[in-house]
Design a protein around this motif. Structure first.
Motif, short mmCIF file in Angstrom:
data_model
loop_
_atom_site.label_atom_id
_atom_site.label_comp_id
_atom_site.label_asym_id
_atom_site.label_seq_id
_atom_site.Cartn_x
_atom_site.Cartn_y
_atom_site.Cartn_z
N MET A 171 -7.63 -0.56 3.39
CA MET A 171 -6.96 -0.48 4.69
C MET A 171 -7.88 -0.87 5.83
O MET A 171 -7.45 -0.88 6.98
CB MET A 171 -6.47 0.95 4.93
N ASN A 229 13.89 -5.21 -6.75
CA ASN A 229 14.16 -3.83 -6.37
C ASN A 229 13.44 -3.46 -5.08
O ASN A 229 13.97 -2.74 -4.23
CB ASN A 229 13.71 -2.90 -7.51
N GLN A 230 12.22 -3.99 -4.96
CA GLN A 230 11.45 -3.73 -3.74
C GLN A 230 12.15 -4.29 -2.51
O GLN A 230 12.17 -3.66 -1.45
CB GLN A 230 10.06 -4.38 -3.86
N LEU A 258 -3.39 -0.85 -5.81
CA LEU A 258 -2.55 0.27 -5.37
C LEU A 258 -1.61 0.79 -6.47
O LEU A 258 -1.08 1.89 -6.36
CB LEU A 258 -1.71 -0.14 -4.16
N VAL A 303 9.95 1.45 -5.51
CA VAL A 303 8.94 0.44 -5.20
C VAL A 303 7.63 0.63 -5.96
O VAL A 303 6.84 -0.31 -6.06
CB VAL A 303 8.62 0.38 -3.67
N ILE A 334 2.00 12.71 7.43
CA ILE A 334 2.28 11.27 7.58
C ILE A 334 3.58 10.84 6.92
O ILE A 334 3.93 9.67 6.99
CB ILE A 334 1.13 10.41 7.02
N ARG A 344 -5.73 -5.75 -3.21
CA ARG A 344 -5.20 -4.44 -2.81
C ARG A 344 -3.90 -4.11 -3.54
O ARG A 344 -3.70 -2.98 -4.00
CB ARG A 344 -4.98 -4.44 -1.30
N MET A 345 -3.00 -5.08 -3.64
CA MET A 345 -1.69 -4.78 -4.24
C MET A 345 -1.83 -4.34 -5.70
O MET A 345 -1.21 -3.37 -6.13
CB MET A 345 -0.79 -6.03 -4.18
N LEU A 387 0.52 5.17 7.14
CA LEU A 387 -0.47 5.52 6.10
C LEU A 387 0.24 5.82 4.77
O LEU A 387 -0.34 5.63 3.71
CB LEU A 387 -1.32 6.71 6.54
N TYR A 388 1.46 6.32 4.87
CA TYR A 388 2.22 6.53 3.62
C TYR A 388 2.74 5.19 3.10
O TYR A 388 2.59 4.89 1.91
CB TYR A 388 3.39 7.49 3.84
N TRP A 389 3.33 4.40 3.99
CA TRP A 389 3.88 3.11 3.54
C TRP A 389 2.79 2.24 2.92
O TRP A 389 3.04 1.48 1.99
CB TRP A 389 4.54 2.36 4.71
N LYS A 390 1.58 2.36 3.48
CA LYS A 390 0.50 1.51 2.98
C LYS A 390 -0.01 1.94 1.60
O LYS A 390 -0.80 1.23 0.99
CB LYS A 390 -0.66 1.46 3.99
N THR A 391 0.40 3.10 1.14
CA THR A 391 0.00 3.49 -0.21
C THR A 391 0.94 2.88 -1.26
O THR A 391 0.68 2.99 -2.45
CB THR A 391 -0.01 5.02 -0.40
N MET A 392 2.03 2.28 -0.80
CA MET A 392 2.95 1.63 -1.74
C MET A 392 2.48 0.19 -1.98
O MET A 392 2.03 -0.47 -1.04
CB MET A 392 4.37 1.60 -1.15
N PRO A 393 2.59 -0.27 -3.21
CA PRO A 393 2.09 -1.63 -3.50
C PRO A 393 3.06 -2.72 -3.02
O PRO A 393 3.65 -3.45 -3.82
CB PRO A 393 1.95 -1.63 -5.03
N ILE A 394 3.22 -2.78 -1.72
CA ILE A 394 4.10 -3.80 -1.12
C ILE A 394 3.29 -4.58 -0.09
O ILE A 394 2.69 -3.97 0.81
CB ILE A 394 5.30 -3.16 -0.41
N PRO A 395 3.27 -5.91 -0.17
CA PRO A 395 2.51 -6.69 0.81
C PRO A 395 3.10 -6.54 2.22
O PRO A 395 4.32 -6.47 2.38
CB PRO A 395 2.65 -8.13 0.31
N GLU A 396 2.22 -6.49 3.20
CA GLU A 396 2.68 -6.35 4.58
C GLU A 396 3.55 -7.54 5.00
O GLU A 396 4.48 -7.38 5.78
CB GLU A 396 1.47 -6.24 5.53
#
Lengths: 281, 308
Positions: free
Chosen positions: A53, B2-3, A75, A103, A86, A71-72, B126-135
């Motif tokens: 991050m 699904n994502q 994770l 997801v 949060i 990162r992906m 910070l929660y969303w960023k723990t999911m393996p989804i590209p920004e």
């Protein structure tokens, strides 16, 4: 030992201020490491670098991957609790579970539902309607339902009362941790995690002040309680910290054999909290 | 896959009130206007019909009083009056759906402005960023949702509202009026034109929405000011220094409201397609390049500089 995290010379600066300054440590599989430091020491920055991050300089491998570039993929095998506050307030519990389940490829929906059934959390409740303790339970339910190899916790129980804090760590150990899992945790409540830890890192001003396995703590550090009469004698052994305690003195020594001090007073292993104060001062 | 679906669902869960409220307000407005218009039109035509009818009867030597005018005679005159009254509305092909689309796109601007800002402010990022989804995927979903999602819901509500208003009109007015009325809401106006507008809007307005998303991902406070003030500054500086308005003109042309205004002025779908997909194709491609840049910049901010 397979290194789950290997950090060498990790450096991160915000303008002229260094949040991390040549910070290095290694964490093996099946271990629980406590990253302990005062406010502003760089704990959260270090965890954010680990999670990909934040950008950084130096070498960092998490599960053998570069957090900035992979990162992906990384994770999928890491779970992270940054703070109990949060979770998105506008969501309902059911929506959050459905989303996470959909997801995250390693999310076990049955496990999450089973965990939530043991709590008083209603599936149709909005997260904003839950108490802070319930939000923590929900977050923990989501986190431990991910079959992650590494769990990163950044002050996970901050703001919770003692009951929820105890419950949090009990559930973490009972429902998540086994020899294939690794936990990295930062907290101010050192006393509550002390018995869980296998490894300890003290961080100050972005630098690792101490990095030790808990098994080695006993042989490397000792605490001596002495009376006033013996104080000057034991000071010759250069204690790293000294404090007065109801008519006696408690001194902490590093690298001094117990046999050299045993005649002067009562010897014990210092608590992590006392050691932390000693090292920080 | 699904994502992607869950990404859209997440946006819907969070913003469903905003999505639905604006078109519902428009519907309420239409209902009030329709009822008021019905009342005034009936009043006017009834008065007109009785007066005309009396005159025509007098001219033919029949000596009927106002009370002797039959209901059938009256309806015939109302029908005639409505046809005359609606003949000047033939050019207004798109206004009904257009109002819904304008409301939806206004709401979606506010959505885009807050969507990448609110989760940074409440730290849920910070929660969303723990999911393996590209920004990048998250930003693109938000872009699509802003342009297509909001307008699709609004158009669906406009179909329901159209059906309700038509039923109301059929109940109030004689059927022969509505059957011949060229301004009544037909298939093309309710279905084809809005879909055409949404598809064109997706490509044509993408740079505006991407810019709004970038502002939402970048600023630390008051995103609306950070959106408006730079545009005003650019307009003033460009005008003062270069005596041009290329940048502002580009932004204005790609605004969804300008698109709708121009769409409403056009006489046929062919004219609209030619204007935007042929004559202005270069500007559309340039807009997509600009949109791609802002989307990438927003994703970069999410990756590297998300703290408030």
């Amino acid at each position: 030992m397979d290194a789950m995290i290997c950090a060498k010379g990790l450096t991160k600066s915000y303008g002229t201020k260094f949040a991390l300054n040549n910070f290095s440590f290694t964490l093996g599989a099946g271990r629980i490491m406590g990253l302990i430091g005062p406010n502003g020491a760089g704990k959260t920055t270090a965890l954010r670098c680990l999670m990909g991050m934040a950008s950084y300089q130096g070498n960092l491998a998490v599960l053998g991957r570069n957090p900035q570039h992979e990162r992906m993929a990384m994770l999928k095998d890491i779970a992270y609790i940054a703070d109990t506050a949060i979770l998105p307030n506008w969501m309902t519990v059911a929506q959050l579970v459905e989303y996470t389940s959909g997801v995250h490829p390693k999310f076990d929906l049955a496990k999450a539902n089973c965990f939530l059934k043991q709590t008083e959390i209603k599936r149709h409740s909005k997260i904003s309607e839950l108490s802070k303790g319930m939000v923590t339970q929900l977050h923990l339910a989501l986190t431990i339902s991910i079959d992650a190899k590494l769990l990163v916790l950044d002050e996970p129980t901050i703001g919770l009362d003692i009951l929820y804090r105890k419950q949090f760590y009990e559930q973490l150990l009972n429902d998540y941790f086994d020899e294939s899992k690794t936990i990295l945790i930062t907290t101010h409540q050192v006393e509550e995690v002390e018995h869980l830890l296998t490894d300890l890192v003290f961080i100050k001003n972005g630098n690792a002040l101490m990095n030790i396995e808990m098994e080695a703590l006993e042989s490397q550090f000792l605490e001596l309680r002495v009376s006033d009469s013996n104080l000057e004698h034991v000071r010759k052994f250069k204690p790293i910290h000294e404090r007065k305690n109801l008519g006696s003195h408690n001194l902490i020594f590093e690298g001094v054999a117990a046999s050299e001090l045993v005649d002067f007073g009562h010897i014990s292993t210092p608590s992590v909290a006392d050691l932390f104060v000693a090292k920080m001062s | 896959m699904n994502q992607l679906i869950l990404g859209f669902k997440r946006e819907y869960w969070e913003h469903k009130k905003l999505m639905v409220i604006m078109p519902m307000l428009v519907t309420a407005l239409f209902c009030i206007v329709a009822m008021a218009a019905t009342w005034s039109e009936e009043y006017r035509i009834n008065g007109q019909s009785l007066e005309l009818h009396s005159k025509s009867l007098n001219a033919t030597g029949q000596d009927k009083t106002d009370q002797q005018v039959t209901k059938a005679d009256e309806k015939a005159f109302i029908a005639e009056g409505l046809k005359v009254g609606s003949a000047d509305q033939t050019s207004e092909k798109f206004w009904f759906s257009g109002v819904y689309l304008a409301a939806a796109w206004l709401a979606s601007i506010f959505y885009a402005l807050s969507s990448l800002y609110n989760d940074r402010r409440d730290k849920s990022i910070l929660y969303w960023k723990t999911m393996p989804i590209p920004e990048l995927q998250i930003v693109l979903i938000k872009l699509l949702f802003a342009i297509v999602g909001f307008s699709a819901v609004a158009v669906a509500i406009s179909w329901l509202a159209g059906a309700v208003l038509m039923s109301y009109a059929q109940w109030v007015f004689p059927s022969e009026i509505l059957a011949d009325d060229p301004a009544s809401m037909g298939f093309s106006k309710l279905v084809v034109w809005p879909i055409l507008a949404i598809i064109t809007g997706l490509f044509w307005c993408a740079p505006i929405y991407a810019l709004v998303l970038y502002v939402s991902a970048k600023v630390s406070k008051m995103p609306i000011l950070w959106l408006i003030i730079p545009v005003i500054v650019i307009r003033v500086l460009e005008g003062v220094l270069f005596h041009t308005q290329h940048i502002y003109g580009f932004l204005d042309a790609h605004s969804p409201f300008t698109l709708l205004a121009r769409f409403s002025e056009m006489q046929s779908g062919r004219e609209f397609l030619t204007t935007y997909w042929v004559d202005s194709f270069a500007s559309m491609v340039l807009g997509l390049v600009v949109a791609a840049f802002f989307v990438w910049a927003a994703a970069w901010c999410r990756e590297n500089n998300f703290d408030i």
